[in-house]
Design a protein around this motif. Sequence first.
Motif, PDB file in Angstrom:
ATOM      1  N   GLY A  18       0.752 -17.113  13.776  1.00  0.00           N
ATOM      2  CA  GLY A  18       1.046 -16.249  14.136  1.00  0.00           C
ATOM      3  C   GLY A  18       2.472 -15.479  14.264  1.00  0.00           C
ATOM      4  N   THR A  19       3.463 -16.245  13.893  1.00  0.00           N
ATOM      5  CA  THR A  19       4.837 -16.841  14.078  1.00  0.00           C
ATOM      6  C   THR A  19       5.455 -14.721  12.883  1.00  0.00           C
ATOM      7  N   SER A  20       6.231 -14.662  13.723  1.00  0.00           N
ATOM      8  CA  SER A  20       6.796 -13.929  12.873  1.00  0.00           C
ATOM      9  C   SER A  20       8.550 -13.778  12.103  1.00  0.00           C
ATOM     10  N   VAL A  21       8.233 -13.545  10.898  1.00  0.00           N
ATOM     11  CA  VAL A  21       9.099 -14.196   9.417  1.00  0.00           C
ATOM     12  C   VAL A  21       9.991 -12.633   9.515  1.00  0.00           C
ATOM     13  N   THR A  22      10.860 -13.365   9.527  1.00  0.00           N
ATOM     14  CA  THR A  22      12.249 -12.045   8.065  1.00  0.00           C
ATOM     15  C   THR A  22      11.702 -12.630   7.290  1.00  0.00           C
ATOM     16  N   VAL A  23      11.610 -12.019   5.723  1.00  0.00           N
ATOM     17  CA  VAL A  23      12.058 -12.608   4.863  1.00  0.00           C
ATOM     18  C   VAL A  23      12.888 -11.811   4.571  1.00  0.00           C
ATOM     19  N   ASN A  24      14.276 -12.782   4.258  1.00  0.00           N
ATOM     20  CA  ASN A  24      15.485 -11.582   3.199  1.00  0.00           C
ATOM     21  C   ASN A  24      15.825 -12.043   1.877  1.00  0.00           C
ATOM     22  N   GLY A  25      15.642 -11.412   1.248  1.00  0.00           N
ATOM     23  CA  GLY A  25      16.590 -10.647  -0.091  1.00  0.00           C
ATOM     24  C   GLY A  25      16.818  -9.302  -0.903  1.00  0.00           C
ATOM     25  N   SER A  26      16.434  -9.742  -1.983  1.00  0.00           N
ATOM     26  CA  SER A  26      15.964  -8.466  -3.151  1.00  0.00           C
ATOM     27  C   SER A  26      14.828  -8.204  -4.092  1.00  0.00           C
ATOM     28  N   GLY A  27      14.986  -7.007  -3.832  1.00  0.00           N
ATOM     29  CA  GLY A  27      13.755  -6.354  -5.266  1.00  0.00           C
ATOM     30  C   GLY A  27      12.659  -6.731  -4.752  1.00  0.00           C
ATOM     31  N   PHE A  28      12.285  -6.545  -3.562  1.00  0.00           N
ATOM     32  CA  PHE A  28      11.445  -5.970  -2.791  1.00  0.00           C
ATOM     33  C   PHE A  28      10.280  -4.905  -2.643  1.00  0.00           C
ATOM     34  N   THR A  29      10.207  -4.445  -4.484  1.00  0.00           N
ATOM     35  CA  THR A  29       9.819  -3.320  -4.687  1.00  0.00           C
ATOM     36  C   THR A  29       8.390  -3.272  -5.289  1.00  0.00           C
ATOM     37  N   GLY A  30       7.476  -2.850  -4.730  1.00  0.00           N
ATOM     38  CA  GLY A  30       6.201  -2.977  -5.329  1.00  0.00           C
ATOM     39  C   GLY A  30       5.291  -4.489  -5.344  1.00  0.00           C
ATOM     40  N   VAL A  31       5.833  -4.565  -3.428  1.00  0.00           N
ATOM     41  CA  VAL A  31       5.282  -6.073  -3.462  1.00  0.00           C
ATOM     42  C   VAL A  31       3.588  -6.004  -3.492  1.00  0.00           C
ATOM     43  N   THR A  32       3.463  -6.956  -4.157  1.00  0.00           N
ATOM     44  CA  THR A  32       1.647  -7.171  -3.712  1.00  0.00           C
ATOM     45  C   THR A  32       1.423  -7.859  -2.494  1.00  0.00           C
ATOM     46  N   ALA A  33       2.019  -9.233  -2.924  1.00  0.00           N
ATOM     47  CA  ALA A  33       1.561 -10.720  -1.417  1.00  0.00           C
ATOM     48  C   ALA A  33       2.848 -11.060  -0.876  1.00  0.00           C
ATOM     49  N   VAL A  34       2.891 -11.572   0.320  1.00  0.00           N
ATOM     50  CA  VAL A  34       3.454 -12.379   1.001  1.00  0.00           C
ATOM     51  C   VAL A  34       2.712 -14.220   0.945  1.00  0.00           C
ATOM     52  N   ARG A  35       2.627 -15.432   0.640  1.00  0.00           N
ATOM     53  CA  ARG A  35       2.226 -16.691   0.927  1.00  0.00           C
ATOM     54  C   ARG A  35       3.107 -17.405   0.708  1.00  0.00           C
ATOM     55  N   PHE A  36       2.452 -18.239   1.927  1.00  0.00           N
ATOM     56  CA  PHE A  36       2.937 -19.217   2.550  1.00  0.00           C
ATOM     57  C   PHE A  36       2.547 -20.725   2.338  1.00  0.00           C
ATOM     58  N   GLY A  37       2.820 -21.346   1.215  1.00  0.00           N
ATOM     59  CA  GLY A  37       2.265 -22.425   0.129  1.00  0.00           C
ATOM     60  C   GLY A  37       1.613 -21.215  -0.816  1.00  0.00           C
ATOM     61  N   THR A  38       0.509 -21.894   0.019  1.00  0.00           N
ATOM     62  CA  THR A  38      -0.739 -21.103  -1.174  1.00  0.00           C
ATOM     63  C   THR A  38      -1.720 -19.510  -0.429  1.00  0.00           C
ATOM     64  N   VAL A  39      -1.249 -19.766   1.065  1.00  0.00           N
ATOM     65  CA  VAL A  39      -1.997 -18.863   1.751  1.00  0.00           C
ATOM     66  C   VAL A  39      -1.304 -17.572   1.923  1.00  0.00           C
ATOM     67  N   SER A  40      -2.268 -16.400   1.448  1.00  0.00           N
ATOM     68  CA  SER A  40      -1.725 -14.691   1.883  1.00  0.00           C
ATOM     69  C   SER A  40      -1.256 -14.652   3.672  1.00  0.00           C
ATOM     70  N   ALA A  41       0.034 -14.470   3.757  1.00  0.00           N
ATOM     71  CA  ALA A  41       0.206 -13.465   4.898  1.00  0.00           C
ATOM     72  C   ALA A  41      -0.160 -12.312   4.984  1.00  0.00           C
ATOM     73  N   SER A  42      -0.210 -11.403   5.886  1.00  0.00           N
ATOM     74  CA  SER A  42      -0.024 -10.492   6.303  1.00  0.00           C
ATOM     75  C   SER A  42       1.439  -9.777   6.601  1.00  0.00           C
ATOM     76  N   PHE A  43       1.737  -8.530   5.818  1.00  0.00           N
ATOM     77  CA  PHE A  43       2.944  -8.276   5.745  1.00  0.00           C
ATOM     78  C   PHE A  43       4.277  -6.689   5.644  1.00  0.00           C
ATOM     79  N   THR A  44       4.847  -6.933   6.015  1.00  0.00           N
ATOM     80  CA  THR A  44       5.227  -4.990   6.406  1.00  0.00           C
ATOM     81  C   THR A  44       6.355  -5.098   5.288  1.00  0.00           C
ATOM     82  N   VAL A  45       6.513  -4.300   4.189  1.00  0.00           N
ATOM     83  CA  VAL A  45       8.000  -3.824   3.444  1.00  0.00           C
ATOM     84  C   VAL A  45       9.026  -3.343   3.873  1.00  0.00           C
ATOM     85  N   ILE A  46       9.849  -3.870   5.573  1.00  0.00           N
ATOM     86  CA  ILE A  46      11.277  -2.336   5.621  1.00  0.00           C
ATOM     87  C   ILE A  46      12.260  -1.827   4.442  1.00  0.00           C
TER      88      ILE A  46
END
Length: 213
Positions: A18-46
């Motif tokens: 339930g922690t809101s995490v900001t993921v910073n980086g580059s190339g976030f185009t056509g994102v299909t998944a964000v995973r914490f280990g092997t577990v998928s997380a809900s996400f929004t591409v800003i």
Amino acid sequence: MAPVVTSLNPNQGRAAGGTSVTVNGSGFTGVTAVRFGTVSASFTVISTTQIIATSPPGSGTVDVTVTATSGTSNGVPFTYVAVPALTSLTPNQGPTAGGNTVTLTGTSLSSATAVRFDTRPAVITGNTSTQVTVVAPAAPPAPADVTVTTVGGVSNPLPYFYVPAPAISHSTPDGARSPAETPSPSPGRTWHSPAPSDSEPVRPPASWSAPTV
């Protein structure tokens, strides 16, 4: 080109998720998944450089990765923090004026952000993974529930007892009489001195006067 993750903010959160995490980086185009280990997380591409993800439940330290149509990113570590648990308070009572030092002992107490006596905040003066040292706040003479808050959540409560200051009383030694209890001759009565003693002459009280006839 695969996306690149450079940092997470924050890089730790509750084991319950339930922690809101900001993921910073580059190339976030056509994102299909964000995973914490092997577990998928809900996400929004800003934007192409930022994603907001919600951590799923987990434990320990895991790598967060971003998968896009171009590939999967490098992993950046995220640490799950257990809920703090309290086992004892030393001492478990103190004056209503507060100001005394109390040591809280337990587990997963690192990076404590708050210690409360009921709703009253205490000043944190020391902190390790197993102990938090605080200055107790003032409170009325009654029990108070003490809790610790960390990134992992809020601990179980332990009771702390506020003790009122003792009442100050004036007393005389055993067998002694206060001035108000010392007998004096009554008007209209003749005072008789005790039988003389060989060791000490007996005199009438200095305040005694013969009654008027």
